[in-house]
Design an enzyme around this catalytic site. Structure first.
Site, PDB file in Angstrom:
ATOM      1  N   TYR A  63       0.825  -1.195   0.000  1.00  0.00           N
ATOM      2  CA  TYR A  63       0.000   0.000   0.000  1.00  0.00           C
ATOM      3  C   TYR A  63       0.868   1.257   0.000  1.00  0.00           C
ATOM      4  O   TYR A  63       1.422   1.663   1.017  1.00  0.00           O
ATOM      5  CB  TYR A  63      -0.928   0.020   1.223  1.00  0.00           C
ATOM      6  N   HIS A 150       0.555 -12.392   1.320  1.00  0.00           N
ATOM      7  CA  HIS A 150      -0.260 -11.486   0.514  1.00  0.00           C
ATOM      8  C   HIS A 150      -0.314 -11.928  -0.952  1.00  0.00           C
ATOM      9  O   HIS A 150       0.714 -11.998  -1.624  1.00  0.00           O
ATOM     10  CB  HIS A 150       0.332 -10.072   0.603  1.00  0.00           C
TER      11      HIS A 150
END
Length: 331
Positions: A63, A150
């Site tokens: 992010y 992830h």
């Protein structure tokens, strides 16, 4: 326990004693998702989440090329470390970008930040250890509670051979409390639940008012194995975020098909006489399943996180759920 308390009570998160409330904050927006956040906006988001009762925060190096971790760490430093649960992710190691030119940004990956660093997919043991060390530095905190592998969609074998054993070792040593995987699909998550000793998974977009894929594989497996499920992307990227679908509504980051717009509109029509909105339904639907511990919502302003936190505050009447089922709009 009455319905209100059942909905708002803390729930076990994993097997190590962690607990979370019904709503967590997924902080991708702090990494300038889609657009930069103003300097007088982003510092107020974490305090607003805290004031609204949120105590679970989820981030990732992905992010904003680490920016979200940095900003989240700054926001959380004023609070007692034992009072909140923090998760981040592994699988993308950040390293200097030798191809960077002045003015280049990461907007191609949806983040409006300078692309001075780049991501390298790495699900090895060394990659996991480096990623966690780097995340702790960016966060400026003393520990991470939960670590997710992830998006290993194209790296299943590497994750099974490298990332999961490394995280299992870190959990056994007490370095982290729990570990799992976070993905936008349920099938591989289900395999991980059955083939590893993870105790938490995060499933994005696959257990919503419009997509219940996880109900057929992941949720039964999680319940059987004692694995907690965090559900993310409950608005399916936009179509369920408003009281009724707006023109140009998005579904899974593309234009929503007409059939889904019609389905969401029918849900809104049935909910309206009860004084219930589609976003309230979208948040509370996953929380009805016993395997689901929390719903993780994003927000790019203090007002939005306050609004989101309130979506679980007033329970949806059972009669409305029954009417939606009778209309064939929910299982």
């Amino acid at each position: 326990m009455d319905i209100v308390n059942t909905l708002t009570a803390s729930r076990a998160y994993g097997r190590s004693g962690l607990t979370v409330g019904p709503i967590g904050y997924g902080v991708a927006a702090l990494g300038n998702l889609y657009r930069p956040l103003a300097a007088d906006v982003w510092p107020g988001i974490v305090p607003a989440a805290w004031e609204a009762g949120i105590r679970y925060f989820d981030t990732a190096p992905h992010y904003g090329l680490g920016l979200a971790e940095q900003r989240l760490g700054l926001g959380l430093q004023q609070y007692d470390r034992d009072a909140f649960v923090l998760s981040t992710k592994v699988g993308r190691v950040l390293e200097p970008n030798p191809d960077y030119r002045d003015g280049d940004t990461d907007i191609g990956n949806l983040f409006a930040v300078p692309s001075t660093t780049r991501r390298r997919m790495d699900y090895s043991r060394d990659g996991v250890l480096r990623s966690i060390e780097d995340s702790l530095t960016r966060l400026g905190l003393d520990r991470i509670d939960v670590v997710f592998v992830h998006d290993p969609d194209e790296h299943e074998r590497e994750a099974l051979d490298g990332a999961f054993p490394a995280l299992d070792e870190l959990r056994s040593q007490g370095v982290i409390r729990s570990y799992g995987a976070g993905m936008n699909q349920s099938a591989m998550l289900t395999r991980f639940v059955r083939e590893t000793d993870l105790d938490i998974v995060m499933c994005a977009g696959r257990y919503t008012l419009l997509d219940q894929a996880a109900e057929h594989d992941l949720l039964p497996a999680a319940a059987e194995r004692g694995v907690s499920v965090a559900v993310a992307a409950v608005f399916n990227s936009g179509i369920l975020a408003t009281d009724r679908p707006i023109q140009g509504a998005t579904y899974n980051y593309g234009t929503a098909p007409d059939a889904l717009v019609e389905r969401a509109s029918r849900i809104a029509d049935i909910a309206a006489p009860y004084g219930v909105t589609v976003p309230q339904l979208a948040v509370q639907f996953p929380l009805r399943h016993p395997a689901v511990a929390t719903v993780v919502l994003g927000a790019d302003s203090a007002d939005q996180i306050t609004r989101n936190a309130g979506l679980a505050a007033v329970p949806v009447p059972d009669a409305l759920w029954a009417e939606l089922a009778e209309a064939g709009l929910l299982p």
